[in-house]
Design a protein around this motif. Structure first.
Motif, PDB file in Angstrom:
ATOM      1  N   SER A 207       0.837  -1.211   0.000  1.00 26.32           N
ATOM      2  CA  SER A 207       0.000   0.000   0.000  1.00 26.32           C
ATOM      3  C   SER A 207       0.863   1.250   0.000  1.00 26.32           C
ATOM      4  O   SER A 207       1.970   1.279   0.560  1.00 26.32           O
ATOM      5  N   PHE A 208       0.334   2.314  -0.618  1.00 25.85           N
ATOM      6  CA  PHE A 208       0.931   3.629  -0.473  1.00 25.85           C
ATOM      7  C   PHE A 208       0.691   4.112   0.953  1.00 25.85           C
ATOM      8  O   PHE A 208      -0.328   3.771   1.579  1.00 25.85           O
ATOM      9  N   VAL A 209       1.607   4.930   1.427  1.00 22.74           N
ATOM     10  CA  VAL A 209       1.450   5.507   2.761  1.00 22.74           C
ATOM     11  C   VAL A 209       1.293   7.031   2.618  1.00 22.74           C
ATOM     12  O   VAL A 209       2.160   7.703   2.046  1.00 22.74           O
ATOM     13  N   LEU A 210       0.179   7.554   3.139  1.00 20.94           N
ATOM     14  CA  LEU A 210      -0.068   8.994   3.135  1.00 20.94           C
ATOM     15  C   LEU A 210       0.078   9.534   4.546  1.00 20.94           C
ATOM     16  O   LEU A 210      -0.281   8.870   5.526  1.00 20.94           O
ATOM     17  N   THR A 218     -12.920  12.580   9.123  1.00 21.26           N
ATOM     18  CA  THR A 218     -12.912  11.122   8.972  1.00 21.26           C
ATOM     19  C   THR A 218     -12.667  10.737   7.515  1.00 21.26           C
ATOM     20  O   THR A 218     -13.339  11.232   6.602  1.00 21.26           O
ATOM     21  N   VAL A 219     -11.700   9.874   7.339  1.00 17.94           N
ATOM     22  CA  VAL A 219     -11.414   9.345   6.001  1.00 17.94           C
ATOM     23  C   VAL A 219     -11.943   7.915   5.955  1.00 17.94           C
ATOM     24  O   VAL A 219     -11.508   7.055   6.713  1.00 17.94           O
ATOM     25  N   ASN A 220     -12.891   7.688   5.106  1.00 22.20           N
ATOM     26  CA  ASN A 220     -13.535   6.377   5.042  1.00 22.20           C
ATOM     27  C   ASN A 220     -12.788   5.417   4.125  1.00 22.20           C
ATOM     28  O   ASN A 220     -12.197   5.817   3.110  1.00 22.20           O
ATOM     29  N   SER A 221     -12.844   4.147   4.500  1.00 19.91           N
ATOM     30  CA  SER A 221     -12.278   3.111   3.636  1.00 19.91           C
ATOM     31  C   SER A 221     -13.009   3.111   2.308  1.00 19.91           C
ATOM     32  O   SER A 221     -14.235   3.195   2.255  1.00 19.91           O
ATOM     33  N   THR A 245      -7.007   1.477   5.010  1.00 21.84           N
ATOM     34  CA  THR A 245      -7.100   1.640   6.470  1.00 21.84           C
ATOM     35  C   THR A 245      -6.498   2.985   6.879  1.00 21.84           C
ATOM     36  O   THR A 245      -5.691   3.578   6.143  1.00 21.84           O
ATOM     37  N   VAL A 246      -6.889   3.434   8.061  1.00 26.55           N
ATOM     38  CA  VAL A 246      -6.356   4.671   8.636  1.00 26.55           C
ATOM     39  C   VAL A 246      -5.855   4.355  10.030  1.00 26.55           C
ATOM     40  O   VAL A 246      -6.576   3.784  10.845  1.00 26.55           O
ATOM     41  N   GLU A 247      -4.605   4.718  10.324  1.00 22.74           N
ATOM     42  CA  GLU A 247      -4.016   4.449  11.632  1.00 22.74           C
ATOM     43  C   GLU A 247      -3.429   5.733  12.194  1.00 22.74           C
ATOM     44  O   GLU A 247      -2.940   6.590  11.447  1.00 22.74           O
ATOM     45  N   SER A 252       0.538  10.016  17.841  1.00 20.49           N
ATOM     46  CA  SER A 252      -0.920  10.161  18.031  1.00 20.49           C
ATOM     47  C   SER A 252      -1.432  11.533  17.614  1.00 20.49           C
ATOM     48  O   SER A 252      -2.562  11.901  17.923  1.00 20.49           O
ATOM     49  N   LEU A 253      -0.597  12.326  16.952  1.00 18.46           N
ATOM     50  CA  LEU A 253      -1.014  13.658  16.542  1.00 18.46           C
ATOM     51  C   LEU A 253      -1.422  13.706  15.076  1.00 18.46           C
ATOM     52  O   LEU A 253      -2.020  14.685  14.631  1.00 18.46           O
ATOM     53  N   SER A 254      -1.061  12.688  14.326  1.00 21.23           N
ATOM     54  CA  SER A 254      -1.418  12.667  12.915  1.00 21.23           C
ATOM     55  C   SER A 254      -1.801  11.244  12.502  1.00 21.23           C
ATOM     56  O   SER A 254      -1.683  10.304  13.282  1.00 21.23           O
ATOM     57  N   LYS A 255      -2.259  11.129  11.285  1.00 20.42           N
ATOM     58  CA  LYS A 255      -2.734   9.838  10.802  1.00 20.42           C
ATOM     59  C   LYS A 255      -1.798   9.277   9.729  1.00 20.42           C
ATOM     60  O   LYS A 255      -1.129  10.015   9.020  1.00 20.42           O
ATOM     61  N   LYS A 256      -1.823   7.951   9.662  1.00 23.53           N
ATOM     62  CA  LYS A 256      -1.211   7.273   8.530  1.00 23.53           C
ATOM     63  C   LYS A 256      -2.333   6.627   7.743  1.00 23.53           C
ATOM     64  O   LYS A 256      -3.107   5.846   8.285  1.00 23.53           O
TER      65      LYS A 256
END
Length: 276
Positions: A207-210, A218-221, A245-247, A252-256
């Motif tokens: 997967s690409f990582v953003l 909220t970023v939905n699958s 997926t979003v992690e 804990s300040l940003s998302k992957k």
């Protein structure tokens, strides 16, 4: 006198007839005797001929069998060659079908803008050592290719042009962690558009990582991800893939955000180059 001559003529004819019949009788009896005498000898000769002729007959059968064997072998080889040719033709047809599908997928992006450079071409070089890091394509400066242009395959982003010669170019693939150039992208969250940076590739997740999303929305699958063009160099609205997926990151300040690529990096034979 006349009667005397006639009598002698009759006697002569009768004598000749008797001699003829005597000779015929003698010859017939003689042949019968000869046949009777030679019959056992003929049987012996026939038996010897049969015994002596058997090996030759067997050899003749062997020769015929060998000839049939070689004929069968040759026919078998011809059938194998015909099957191989048919298999090669089937593989060629399948390859052409796949390339056709890739071209069709890439043509979806031909309506990005009529004033943009859009080139479809074949991959001419891809080694096992650099399988997931770079490819060589058959277009270059003479075709209008420039460094920084994006490369698409199978309907999705696969890389970026990093080196150009007159007739060929090198595309660095985004499946290479080290080779990934940070690329601005965007995705939808309801009515809001969220911007982020494509900064890497996770080989384990394929997967690409953003990261560096500009919103806590909220970023939905399943959300579609495209290039944003905010860097002023790359073309916007090029399809990247869909969110898997979003992690939360370690701080804990940003998302992957993990994005499944639209393209199959193991099957790149035709690419489309797009850019200004």
């Amino acid at each position: 006198m006349k009667k005397y001559i006639t009598s002698r003529l009759v006697i002569a004819m009768v004598s000749i007839a008797l001699v003829f019949f005597s000779i015929s009788f003698f010859l017939q009896r003689k042949n019968s005797e000869v046949t009777r005498v030679l019959s056992p000898l003929n049987n012996i000769v026939s038996g010897v001929d049969q015994v002596m002729g058997t090996p030759f007959r067997m050899f003749g059968v062997f020769v015929n069998n060998i000839s049939d064997f070689f004929k069968t072998y040759e026919e078998n080889q011809q059938l194998k060659r015909a099957l191989l040719d048919l298999k090669n033709q089937e593989l060629l047809v399948e390859e052409l079908k796949n390339e056709n599908e890739e071209l069709k997928s890439n043509l979806k992006f031909s309506d990005i803008s009529s004033d943009k450079v859009i080139l479809s071409t074949y991959v001419t070089g891809r080694t096992s050592e650099s399988w997931l890091s770079k490819i060589t394509i058959a277009v270059g400066e003479n075709d209008g290719v420039k460094e920084g242009m994006l490369a698409l395959s199978d309907g999705g982003l696969v890389g970026q042009v990093t080196s150009v010669t007159k007739n060929s170019s090198t595309v660095s693939l985004f499946s290479d962690v080290k080779g990934v150039q940070k690329l601005p992208v965007k995705m939808s969250s309801g009515t809001e558009e969220i911007y982020a940076i494509l900064e890497g590739f996770d080989k384990e997740k394929n997967s690409f990582v953003l990261s560096q999303a500009n919103s806590d929305g909220t970023v939905n699958s399943g959300s579609k991800v495209v290039t944003s063009g905010l860097d002023g160099q790359t073309l916007p609205n090029v399809f990247v893939g869909e969110v898997e997926t979003v992690e939360n990151s370690d701080d804990s300040l940003s998302k992957k955000i993990y994005v499944k690529p639209a393209a199959n990096f193991n099957k790149i034979s035709v690419v489309t180059i797009v850019g200004d």
